[in-house]
Design an enzyme around this catalytic site. Structure first.
Site, PDB file in Angstrom:
ATOM      1  N   LYS A   1      29.920  26.594  61.792  1.00 22.77           N
ATOM      2  CA  LYS A   1      31.095  26.654  60.809  1.00 22.77           C
ATOM      3  C   LYS A   1      31.746  27.883  61.634  1.00 22.77           C
ATOM      4  CE  LYS A   1      29.138  24.503  56.861  1.00 22.77           C
ATOM      5  NZ  LYS A   1      28.289  24.496  55.695  1.00 22.77           N
TER       6      LYS A   1
ATOM      7  N   GLN B   1      26.230  28.654  51.095  1.00 28.52           N
ATOM      8  CA  GLN B   1      25.286  27.502  51.578  1.00 28.52           C
ATOM      9  C   GLN B   1      24.462  26.953  50.554  1.00 28.52           C
ATOM     10  OE1 GLN B   1      26.127  26.237  54.878  1.00 28.52           O
ATOM     11  NE2 GLN B   1      24.728  24.697  54.090  1.00 28.52           N
TER      12      GLN B   1
ATOM     13  N   ASP C   1      34.652  24.437  48.944  1.00 26.03           N
ATOM     14  CA  ASP C   1      33.736  23.402  48.962  1.00 26.03           C
ATOM     15  C   ASP C   1      34.160  22.633  47.942  1.00 26.03           C
ATOM     16  OD1 ASP C   1      31.700  23.277  50.896  1.00 26.03           O
ATOM     17  OD2 ASP C   1      30.243  24.623  49.971  1.00 26.03           O
TER      18      ASP C   1
END
Ligand code: NAP
Length: 293
Positions: free
Chosen positions: A54, A98, A121
């Site tokens: 990322k 994460q 997200d």
């Protein structure tokens, strides 16, 4: 029949190019670089690889990235304090926690702590809730299922009234995928570990999304002739005969399914690259929402 390959790699490149152009336009107009902050708790090797990917992708597209790593035994308060700090930081447009988090942490509370305008997200309960409601739109849609949807759209698949089967009901893939397909007027069946007659249900699908995390579970006789199959699964299989000592595969037996399906996305080379491209698109969107041109 030989199925058309749904080339997620090429489609992801198109999305990234669009994002890169929009980012450059914002910077030329005097706006700051969009910024993505990642929060990693512990040192799970797979998560470290994802966070590294990322970061590189942000650099390639002209965005900033801010990687934060906490010790594996970080407390709930420490993680929430970091999220609050990032919520207040104007250089950070998107926050990615994460997953999976270590077991001692309350994942729901941490995801809920993310500012909804920075929830790139799409896992904040308000964003997921809006996805499930008629006439409401979430600010952000989870990247993997949204990537699958873009792949279907770019392949010209007609979703209206189609019989779609989603294999898997996880919070991050299966359930939001099903909700997205319903929003697009498909008729959706969700399958999971307690589903009876799985093969027969899959064999009725016009569109089959495989997100079960079971290596090559979807075989040729699970697929209706001409159906469109999207493989979300990713598996690393040890194999000493391969140069790297392993090979990657998905939830779909690609070669044999290609003999009957109309179109299939491979894994690797399908949903994976698309997921990261959607994350970059969501980060740009966050910057656009917080600081419109
Ligand atoms: P998950 O949280 O483990 O969920 C798996 C789902 O499949 C669950 O709903 C489970 O049912 C169901 N299931 C498991 N075994 C089954 C079986 N034998 N028959 C029917 N249903 C079964 O996994 P996930 O996070 O959704 O991920 C799924 C796969 O996608 C994994 O291979 C993962 O690595 C991959 N993935 C890829 C990306 C990407 O960017 N390419 C992103 C995310 C995930 P229950 O609910 O009943 O337990």
């Amino acid at each position: 029949m030989t199925a058309k390959k749904i080339d997620g790699r090429a489609m992801a490149k198109e999305v990234r190019e669009e994002v890169k152009v929009s980012v450059a336009k914002r910077i030329a107009a005097g706006k700051p670089k969009p910024g993505l902050a990642t929060v990693l708790v512990g040192s799970d090797p797979a998560s470290e690889v994802y966070v590294g990917m990322k970061k590189r992708m942000c650099e390639n597209l002209g965005m900033n990235s801010f990687a934060h790593t906490l010790e594996a035994d970080a407390s709930q308060e420490e993680v929430e304090a970091l999220v609050s700090k990032l919520n207040a930081d104007p250089a950070v447009n998107g926050i990615l926690v994460q997953l999976p988090l270590p077991d001692h942490l309350d994942e729901e509370k941490i995801l809920q702590a993310v500012d909804i305008t920075k929830d790139i997200d799409g896992f904040h309960p308000i964003n997921i809730g809006r996805l499930a409601q008629k006439g409401r739109e979430s600010l952000f849609v989870p990247c993997t299922p949204n990537g699958c949807l873009v792949m279907l759209d770019k392949s010209g698949v007609d979703l209206e009234g189609a019989n779609a089967v989603v294999l898997g009901r996880s919070n991050i893939v299966g359930m939001p995928m099903a909700l997205l397909l319903v929003k697009r007027n498909a008729t959706v069946t969700i399958c999971h570990s307690r589903t009876k007659n799985l093969k027969e249900i899959c064999a009725e699908a016009d569109i089959l999304i495989a997100a079960v995390g079971r290596e090559e579970i979807v075989k040729k006789d699970w697929v209706k002739p001409g159906a469109v199959v999207i493989d979300v699964g990713t598996h690393r299989i040890d194999d000493e005969t391969k140069e790297k000592g392993y090979y990657l595969t998905g939830d779909v037996a690609y070669e044999e399914v290609s003999e009957v399906a109309g179109a299939v996305s491979p894994s690797p080379g399908g949903v994976g690259p698309m997921t990261i491209a959607m994350l970059m698109r969501n980060t740009l969107r966050a910057a656009e929402i917080q600081d419109p041109m």
